[in-house]
Design an enzyme around this catalytic site. Sequence first.
Site, short mmCIF file in Angstrom:
data_model
loop_
_atom_site.label_atom_id
_atom_site.label_comp_id
_atom_site.label_asym_id
_atom_site.label_seq_id
_atom_site.Cartn_x
_atom_site.Cartn_y
_atom_site.Cartn_z
CG ASP A 183 7.37 5.08 -3.03
OD1 ASP A 183 6.54 5.77 -3.64
OD2 ASP A 183 7.12 3.95 -2.57
CD GLU A 224 1.94 2.95 -5.89
OE1 GLU A 224 1.00 2.34 -6.42
OE2 GLU A 224 3.15 2.67 -6.07
#
Length: 386
Positions: free
Chosen positions: A92, A152
């Site tokens: 991400d 994350e």
Amino acid sequence: MTHAAQVRKYVQDHLTELLEDLRRLVHTETPSNRKDLLQIGLAEIEDYVTTRLGEPSARRQHEGGPRGDVLDLTWPGSPGVEGSVLSVCHYDTVWPEGTVEDWPLTQQGDELSGPGVLDMKAGIVQTVWMLLALRQLKIPHPALRLMLTGDEEIGSLASRRHIEAAARESQVTLIAEPSAGGDVKVQRKGTVTADIVVHGIESHAGLDPEKGASAIHEMARLIPSVLALADPDLATTVNVGLLAGGSGRNVVAGLASCQIDIRIQEPQEEDRVVGVLEALAPHDDRCRLEIMIDRNRPPMNPTEQTERLLGLVKRAGRDLGEVVGTQAVGGASDGNYIAALGLPVIDGLGGIGDGPHARHEHIQVSGLPRQVALMAGLVELLADGH
């Protein structure tokens, strides 16, 4: 001696292919808050890694709920080499959909810029090429377990338990987050976040001010208590990053909110700051507080395990004619979780560059062969039982 120099030459000879891989991943947009794009992106990344490395010997996919799924892939090591090395890479990014349309991957001289190129699409590509080089050069290596996580950048709430479980089952965990100018990161701050909402009573600021209880005024009284949590001697910092409230200039505010980021280096500071936040109370008893606290990441501090791994990384660096230094940074990563468990982890093995989360985000193309070779040298030493 490791074969790190041979790996560096192998990657230099195949740099055009590596850069095309990186282009593919950067142009696959994976914003943390878009589950649909994360699903598409993860499928694209899995196709990429399996095209390069072949089908894994083990595959597990963990549902992330509203966040990105966790994909856990393992490829076997060389015959006779036991154990496994875990590489944790988040796919991400902080960049919204459409960013790549006006900011595609662009190279100017040695700088390659693009959304997420440094943080951390380069780390995924480096991990793939590390294993590819070890195989092609027939360098003994343990099994590689690649864990791809999709949350994350927003706290790893869905992926944390899977990361910790995998780390417990592995010899060492590699974190291919951006390097610190070519140095590895041996110390990171932990993070505590808090959202405070004040509910007041609205009234007309001119006609009936006494009938109101201002949520904004109450928040203004609370914030100094929050800022007082900072302790420079212990490297504890506090930031009120977002403040909102009220509905009009002439309205006593009925609602106010703020978002707080607290960074800690000393583990005991977590309990202290959380205790103070939980004890906050309104000065005006007509107001009501809501306080949401997240002990998001514990601090990462050096241990004996760190020193041992650092010695191996420096040894691989010497074989490249490079000096690998260490740095402490304020940002957190998934490596914080692993270090807090007392497990061996080495962080900051990813791209050399600058500007994560900023429009000047970039990596140095010339640094890619070196970083892949460092990772490969470390893994080779682990295969030798170091």
